[in-house]
Design a protein around this motif. Structure first.
Motif, mmCIF file in Angstrom:
data_model
loop_
_atom_site.group_PDB
_atom_site.id
_atom_site.type_symbol
_atom_site.label_atom_id
_atom_site.label_comp_id
_atom_site.label_asym_id
_atom_site.label_seq_id
_atom_site.Cartn_x
_atom_site.Cartn_y
_atom_site.Cartn_z
ATOM 1 N N GLU A 43 2.809 10.649 1.792
ATOM 2 C CA GLU A 43 1.609 11.384 2.434
ATOM 3 C C GLU A 43 2.070 12.685 2.901
ATOM 4 O O GLU A 43 1.134 13.487 2.601
ATOM 5 C CB GLU A 43 1.385 10.405 3.700
ATOM 6 C CG GLU A 43 0.965 9.120 3.416
ATOM 7 C CD GLU A 43 -0.098 9.075 2.677
ATOM 8 O OE1 GLU A 43 -1.147 9.747 2.488
ATOM 9 O OE2 GLU A 43 -0.327 7.922 1.595
ATOM 10 N N SER B 99 -3.070 3.424 4.164
ATOM 11 C CA SER B 99 -2.046 3.113 3.008
ATOM 12 C C SER B 99 -2.827 3.409 1.910
ATOM 13 O O SER B 99 -3.882 2.863 1.452
ATOM 14 C CB SER B 99 -1.543 1.776 3.272
ATOM 15 O OG SER B 99 -2.662 0.814 3.251
ATOM 16 N N VAL C 133 1.974 5.214 8.544
ATOM 17 C CA VAL C 133 1.067 4.797 7.581
ATOM 18 C C VAL C 133 0.753 3.452 7.920
ATOM 19 O O VAL C 133 1.436 2.563 8.262
ATOM 20 C CB VAL C 133 1.854 4.746 5.972
ATOM 21 C CG1 VAL C 133 0.926 3.804 5.113
ATOM 22 C CG2 VAL C 133 2.182 5.793 5.530
#
Length: 379
Positions: free
Chosen positions: A39, A95, A53
């Motif tokens: 991410e 996610s 996450v």
């Protein structure tokens, strides 16, 4: 034992000793804060900031935390509300498992360029047996360094590596100099390395086990090694043999490229507790859709269906039904799932989680251990 630099000098004598003794050369690769790092890679504004996450509210659970978040005590599997309390500035990212799986495939492609003996433990870690030096790099240490560089080039992510002569030591080593580090435990160094570690670093020893050990005067690997096998069996039963070997840095397991899949399933943690029959029935239908997709993907055929419920007091209950033949299709799988639920109604209290599993499999594809993480999709 070596530390976390890419200019580690090789020790030919140690490599020769390993080969002469018939020992394997094992590398354990563990990606650093994998989901969170993906991410941060894909969203530059998140770099250097505490990231988690997972779901940010209700029954959300942290699937992964960046190292910036870990400094506040945020950990995977922690309830999101707890994580937010520990780190008020925590940024939650939804996610993206399709992305994580694709990155994992890139990483495994790197592994397979160096050895066919790759045993994935999850999407972000694996054992590699590099006893056969496919690229003639000269040592397992050099292979580990090459793999880490390739991963960084191909994915812009960092990985930590442990190098040793068995799986137990290699996994301990990969965690020694995280993040972005490497540790090498050469033949003859295993027992000394293990002796100075707290027993909480040993796989399989959780908080309850550690507390019991502390009550017996066992805090470090050295304390554990001082106990004989009869003492360990008296206090830890069948777990004693593993503890005895681990305390001496002994592990005879081989790297296995494939494992036999025993079941295919999935579960869902609900944002709000479910209790009404209609809500429960709808939940079964949703989980059937998810699990049957996995069953189809894995070409699985199984005879036993199991439903699992976790109540709001965290107690568990399950019910199973077996057929004399494999479940025919999705409709039959759903029918059995609903029948199992009906046998448990009325529920004694609301549930926070439901799961369905197909087991007693035949003709199923080899298991990839990373598949276990798929259940996080349902959070």
């Amino acid at each position: 034992m070596t530390a976390d630099r890419d200019d580690i000098p090789d020790s030919p004598d140690a490599e020769d000793e390993s080969e002469a003794a018939g020992l394997h050369k094992i590398i354990h690769i563990d990606m650093d804060a994998f989901f969170a790092s993906v991410e941060q890679r894909d969203h530059p504004e998140l770099r250097g900031r505490p990231v988690a996450v997972g779901g940010s509210s209700g029954r959300g659970v942290v699937a992964a935390a960046s190292y910036e978040a870990r400094r506040f005590g945020v950990r995977s599997a922690m309830p999101s509300v707890t994580a937010q309390r520990l780190c008020p500035d925590l940024i939650f990212c939804k996610s993206r498992f399709d992305v994580y799986r694709e990155v994992s495939r890139q990483i495994r492609a790197v592994f397979h360029d160096y050895t066919p003996l790759v045993e994935p433990l999850s999407l972000d870690e694996a054992y590699l047996d590099v006893t056969e030096d496919r690229h003639a790099l000269g040592s397992a240490t050099r292979i580990a360094l090459a793999i880490r560089r390739r991963i960084a080039e191909d994915t812009q992510l960092t990985a930590s590596a442990g190098v040793s002569y068995n799986k137990f030591l290699a996994k301990l080593a990969s965690d020694q100099n995280k993040p972005d580090g490497i540790c090498v435990i050469r033949p003859g160094e295993g027992a000394a390395f293990v002796a100075q570690l707290p027993v909480t670093r040993f796989h399989g020893i959780g908080p309850v086990g550690a507390k019991k050990m502390a009550g017996l005067g066992i805090v470090t690997g050295a304390d554990l090694a001082a106990k004989d096998l009869p003492f360990l069996r008296a206090h830890f039963g069948s777990f004693a043999d593993y503890l005895y070997r681990a305390a001496r840095g002994i592990d005879l397991r081989q790297v296995r490229a494939h494992r036999t899949r025993k079941s295919v399933g999935g579960e869902r943690t609900f944002h709000e507790d479910l209790f009404a029959p209609r809500e429960l029935t709808e939940a079964v239908d949703r989980i059937v859709d998810i699990v049957w997709d996995r069953i189809t993907h894995n070409k699985a055929r199984g005879r036993t269906v199991t439903i699992k419920l976790k109540y709001n007091d965290f107690t568990l209950q399950s019910r199973a039904r077996s057929l004399s033949r494999p479940v025919a299709d999705k409709a039959e799988f759903a029918k059995i799932g609903h029948a199992l639920l009906a046998e448990l109604l009325p529920l004694p209290r609301p549930i926070r989680l439901m799961g369905l599993t197909l087991s007693k499999l035949e003709g199923v594809a080899p298991k990839k251990k990373g598949d276990a993480l798929a259940q996080l999709d349902l959070l």
